[in-house]
Motif scaffolding. Structure first.
Motif, short mmCIF file in Angstrom:
data_model
loop_
_atom_site.label_atom_id
_atom_site.label_comp_id
_atom_site.label_asym_id
_atom_site.label_seq_id
_atom_site.Cartn_x
_atom_site.Cartn_y
_atom_site.Cartn_z
N ASN A 120 -45.63 -55.79 39.32
CA ASN A 120 -44.70 -56.66 41.06
C ASN A 120 -43.62 -56.54 40.36
O ASN A 120 -43.15 -58.07 40.03
CB ASN A 120 -45.79 -57.36 40.80
N GLU B 238 -41.55 -59.23 42.19
CA GLU B 238 -42.07 -60.64 41.77
C GLU B 238 -41.58 -61.24 40.36
O GLU B 238 -40.92 -62.04 40.28
CB GLU B 238 -44.12 -61.01 41.64
N CYS C 5 -50.79 -52.87 42.24
CA CYS C 5 -49.42 -53.42 41.98
C CYS C 5 -49.93 -55.00 41.16
O CYS C 5 -51.20 -55.23 41.37
CB CYS C 5 -48.46 -53.74 43.19
N HIS D 265 -50.00 -57.76 38.51
CA HIS D 265 -49.22 -59.03 39.11
C HIS D 265 -48.97 -59.79 37.48
O HIS D 265 -50.94 -59.34 36.35
CB HIS D 265 -49.50 -60.22 39.37
#
Length: 321
Positions: A146, A149, A318, A320
């Protein structure tokens, strides 16, 4: 009568021997059929990597280690174009000719020559997993970190540092972002996330410098920045943050501050968080922080097997930190 009896015995013995041989041959045939029926298919996966470096080497090692990790065996073949988009397009075409079942592509950038090569692979009936980077070409599934992020969290960390100390009146902290190649989705998304964090931080002066993932380019950018501050306000160096889109680029920034004899004054941050690179740079004091960007090469193989064996899978994956 005895003369007749002996040939009959010999005939019966010969028939028995032939029957035994027949039974033996049948047994061997059955065993061979059973073995061939139970033998697992080995799925062949071609990987077209776009670059080298500790982060990508770790991904490669994880994919190779996952060849026998799951319920089906996999054979992984990796080709690296080392930042050459034309070579990557050629490698994609070459891998597609090697009887592979699926291709994993980390496209160097979103350009037509790579997109056309990916389209040819899909047209040939070979599924394509786009890894880490996307292009405008179609794909079967995507897996990557991500990046929005990542950029946002680095921006939030800088914001926390800025707000944790009193700033001199009339002098805003200077935050410089040095991007990767903006024709690649990780750089574009990291910039988007970081920029959004900076927009919520009006108490800083935010500057973005577009670069190309190389440490040499980031070194040149910061050398020019230092020269500029020396001519205007040298004390601003102590109030400057430089965020690089990866830790390799951050090494170029550190080289610049050492060469300019201002080590420790500019605060440097990066992304990747790899042992032997970003994590060690933080421990050594070269950087004030790094964002851990996950690799998870084994999950690429898991996704590939799900596609190949008809199991349910997500098209967009995706990861994290």
């Amino acid at each position: 009568m005895r003369k007749i009896f002996i040939p009959i015995i010999m005939l019966l013995t010969a028939i028995g021997m032939r029957a035994q041989k027949t039974r033996t041959l049948l047994y061997i045939l059955i065993v061979m059929l059973l073995v061939s029926c139970t033998e697992e298919k080995v799925y062949k996966i071609g990987v077209a990597q776009c670059s080298k470096g500790p982060w990508r080497e770790k991904v490669n090692q994880e994919m190779l280690a996952a060849q026998h990790l799951y319920e089906h065996d996999v054979k992984v073949s990796i080709a690296n174009s080392v930042d050459d988009p034309e070579l990557q397009a050629h490698l994609i075409d070459s891998l597609a000719q090697t009887d592979i079942d699926l291709m994993v592509v980390a496209p160097y950038e979103d350009i037509q020559i790579i997109n056309d090569a990916i389209a040819r692979v899909l047209k040939a009936g070979i599924p394509v997993v786009s890894f880490d980077r996307k292009t405008s070409a179609d794909y079967t599934a995507f897996i990557g970190g991500n990046n929005v992020e990542a950029g946002y969290i680095v921006g939030q960390y800088i914001a926390s540092m800025v707000r944790s100390k009193n700033q001199p009146k009339g002098r805003k902290p200077l935050v410089v972002e040095i991007t990767g190649l903006l024709s690649s989705t990780p750089a574009l998304e990291r910039h988007r996330g970081f920029e959004s964090a900076m927009k919520a931080l009006p108490e800083v002066e935010y500057v973005c410098r577009i670069s190309d993932w190389s440490s040499d380019a980031s070194c040149n950018i910061v050398t020019q920045l230092i020269d500029s501050l020396r001519q205007s306000d040298i004390s601003q160096l102590d109030n400057t943050f430089v965020f690089c889109h990866n830790d390799g680029m951050a090494t170029g920034v550190y080289k610049a501050v050492v060469e300019q004899d201002i080590e420790g004054r500019i605060k440097i941050l990066g992304i990747d968080g790899m042992p032997g690179e970003g994590l060690d740079y933080v421990k050594l004091g070269h950087q004030i922080g790094t964002y851990y960007y996950p690799t998870h090469g084994e999950k690429i193989i898991r996704l590939a097997l799900d596609i190949l064996t008809g199991r349910p899978y997500e098209r967009e994956n995706c990861r994290h930190a």
